[in-house]
Design a protein around this motif. Sequence first.
Motif, short mmCIF file in Angstrom:
data_model
loop_
_atom_site.label_atom_id
_atom_site.label_comp_id
_atom_site.label_asym_id
_atom_site.label_seq_id
_atom_site.Cartn_x
_atom_site.Cartn_y
_atom_site.Cartn_z
N LEU A 362 34.23 32.56 43.34
CA LEU A 362 35.52 32.09 43.92
C LEU A 362 35.48 31.47 45.19
O LEU A 362 34.87 31.91 46.37
CB LEU A 362 36.41 33.56 44.04
N ARG A 371 39.67 29.60 37.72
CA ARG A 371 40.19 30.45 38.62
C ARG A 371 40.70 31.62 38.07
O ARG A 371 40.50 32.68 38.20
CB ARG A 371 41.26 29.66 39.79
N GLN A 374 38.23 33.78 36.41
CA GLN A 374 37.55 34.39 37.65
C GLN A 374 38.09 35.76 37.81
O GLN A 374 37.69 36.85 38.23
CB GLN A 374 36.98 33.70 38.66
N LEU A 375 39.57 35.43 38.15
CA LEU A 375 40.27 36.71 38.68
C LEU A 375 40.47 37.60 37.86
O LEU A 375 40.30 39.00 38.15
CB LEU A 375 41.84 35.88 39.13
N ILE A 378 37.21 39.82 37.84
CA ILE A 378 37.25 40.59 38.90
C ILE A 378 37.91 41.82 38.78
O ILE A 378 37.76 42.88 38.99
CB ILE A 378 37.50 39.84 40.25
N ARG A 379 39.29 41.81 38.36
CA ARG A 379 40.24 42.53 38.20
C ARG A 379 39.75 43.74 37.23
O ARG A 379 40.00 44.94 37.17
CB ARG A 379 41.67 42.16 37.88
N LEU A 392 38.11 35.16 48.78
CA LEU A 392 38.36 36.57 48.61
C LEU A 392 39.36 37.34 49.12
O LEU A 392 39.21 38.61 48.79
CB LEU A 392 36.48 37.10 48.79
N GLU A 396 45.81 37.50 45.75
CA GLU A 396 45.72 37.62 44.56
C GLU A 396 44.48 38.23 43.85
O GLU A 396 44.26 38.68 42.72
CB GLU A 396 45.84 36.19 43.72
N VAL A 397 43.30 38.35 44.74
CA VAL A 397 42.13 38.90 44.41
C VAL A 397 42.36 40.30 44.44
O VAL A 397 42.38 40.91 45.23
CB VAL A 397 41.10 38.31 45.31
N LYS A 424 40.84 45.58 50.62
CA LYS A 424 40.75 45.12 49.33
C LYS A 424 40.18 46.38 48.26
O LYS A 424 40.46 46.54 47.21
CB LYS A 424 40.16 43.86 48.85
#
Length: 702
Positions: A362, A371, A374-375, A378-379, A392, A396-397, A424
């Motif tokens: 990212l 994107r 990737q998001l 990650i989620r 990062l 939104e991450v 985070k």
Amino acid sequence: MGSAEQGREMQSAPVQGVPVTELKGVGTALELKLERLGVRTVQDLILHLPLRYQDRTRVVPIGSLKPGDEVVIDATIRAADVVQGRRRSLLCRVQDGSGTLTLRFFHFNAAQKNSFRPGKRLLCFGEARPGPGGLEMVHPEYKLLKSDGPALMADRLTPVYPLTEGMTQGRVRSLITLALEWMDREGLEDLLPEALLAKWQLPPLTTSLHYLHHPPVDADQTLLLEGKHPVQRRLAMEELLAHHLSLQKIRQQVQQQGAPALKASGELSRPFLDALPFALTNAQLRVAREVARDLQKPVPMLRLVQGDVGSGKTVVAALAALQAVENGLQAAVMAPTEILAEQHHINFTAWLEPLGIKLAWLAGKVKGKARETQLAAIRSGEAQVVVGTHALFQEEVAFADLGVVVIDEQHRFGVHQRLSLKEKGRNGERSPHQLIMTATPIPRTLTMSAYADLDCSIIDELPPGRTPVQTVVIADSRRDQVIERVRQACEQGRQAYWVCTLIEESEALQCQAAEVAAESLKEALPQLRVGLVHGRMKPAEKAEIMARFKAAELDLLVATTVIEVGVDVPNASLMIIENPERLGLAQLHQLRGRVGRGSVESFCVLMYHAPLSKQGRERLAVMRETTDGFRIAEKDLELRGPGEVLGTRQTGMMQFRIADLQRDADLLPKIHQVAAELNQLPALNEALIRRWLGNGDIYAQV
Ligand code: ADP
Ligand code: MG
């Protein structure tokens, strides 16, 4: 300058919380510009201190000028002509009975040209520089004088402030004058107890601030430039104290939190190590073990790994990430620039994918569908290791379950950013472990204060088989020889860096200097492919030039100090640093670390501008004598830092407004003592932290 404020309704709020917009004439546009300087409140403005001073209190005869002098001259115009050189410019020849000088303007209009009539008297302020026909001043400030009488001169030294685009010195000066008037009316509380001020003979706060903004003519400028004046020491002391208190607070709060206890099963780390084409150095092994031990504890690790450029920190980071993955948790690895993040991504992919680990990537330039993908990974937790830039941090991450955060080159990130990434990873009462890696060596004595919230590990050994960079110190009068050396190196198929430095007054000036240097090098070296990168280019442009340099499509890369944390180009074996005397040793060391990455012998040419002060000479000698970052840092401390320069402001181990950990090292033991005493006064602590670090609330909610 400082026009009197007219009939504004005063508020009883303390100066520190008052937004700048309360000052006369500060609207939204100006507010935004000030914000870029970190100035939000009237108090911020008061603490926006000069970088240096100009003496406009007296006229200096032209005949006595030396290059580099910044002075007022009082002269008569002899001639003014527009000439067509490399750039069209207006040249105005002036004379004062002791000598003559040329004023050079690249930007001018007809009215201006016509106003320069021979015989007219001109009061000018500017820096004398060597030009083709003797000394000149480029774009001086000037005033045409009508009468013969004595000119009106300043009665105090004139401050020169850090600027941002669209701001002028004049504007900042008048704003600060307004802010100081405000301070005098409203008062600014001295947060240090009186007994303490008396004990250490520290001058009162407001006196110190007035002095620093408008020093009297007889002020010791050398002392001020070195930041060693008692009024500066007083502020530095207060600032260091505030930082120390806030770090102490962070540490206490962190230790009250839980973290996932990550067992070191070796399930992934063993095959990883087996697959590496090299064995870890003893230093890497020791630090990796320290990290592994921390990760097994149920409290968040906060560890700083210091290791010289090339000492192999990335492997240590990978091992920490693997320990998270072995326990079914995610790891995030963050670098300060896209280029560096990309390098990590390449490395990590090569190392971890063969182990069956899924990575996500990212950065700012990852957009749209890519994107989203990737998001989502990650989620959901599908991505086990996430590599990226400060992207990062974005809202939104969201991580599924973050166990370890690795931050590379920490000095580019503030404490705040570190905290926000940690936020985070927060999962209920659990925080992720943090590993911070820096290539800026910090003497041990200072680490405790600068990073009072962190534990420290040091990789003090380089992998075998490196040839140390040879460093040469040369005066810029031998520039031609240096250019010839660049030509030879590039003709042998090597690549070179040419680094331009400038006092940090304005980034714009620094970029301009690099542009000028690139132009003149292109002219001097027509056979070479010359590229330019500077801080004001768009990230994409910068990345493109860097990529071309890396791909050997460019022979010579002219750069401002932005390359400090740059790409790895093993074929680059020569670095020229212009005016190295302006930089801190730590920064020089960082820059130099860009060469000597391949197997060929590498050179670094420190091309200084004579005359060097004694300390300047010693500092460059240190660079010539050693390539050991820690020795350099210790030496720097020994020589007590900045001497003639503001360079250490840029080493940025931590953002201080006034204090300098090297210069003010002798204050540190006192700070510890005072902090212990002040712990009895929590309200005062809070006020101090708020004054110097702003965002007290971020610290509060760690
Ligand atoms: P830095 O500490 O500057 O981040 P890197 O982790 O990028 O250093 O390592 C620099 C180079 O050295 C890389 O090419 C890396 O693969 C290599 N390297 C790391 N550790 C060792 C080692 N123990 N032996 C040999 N090469 C190593
Ligand atoms: Mg690195």
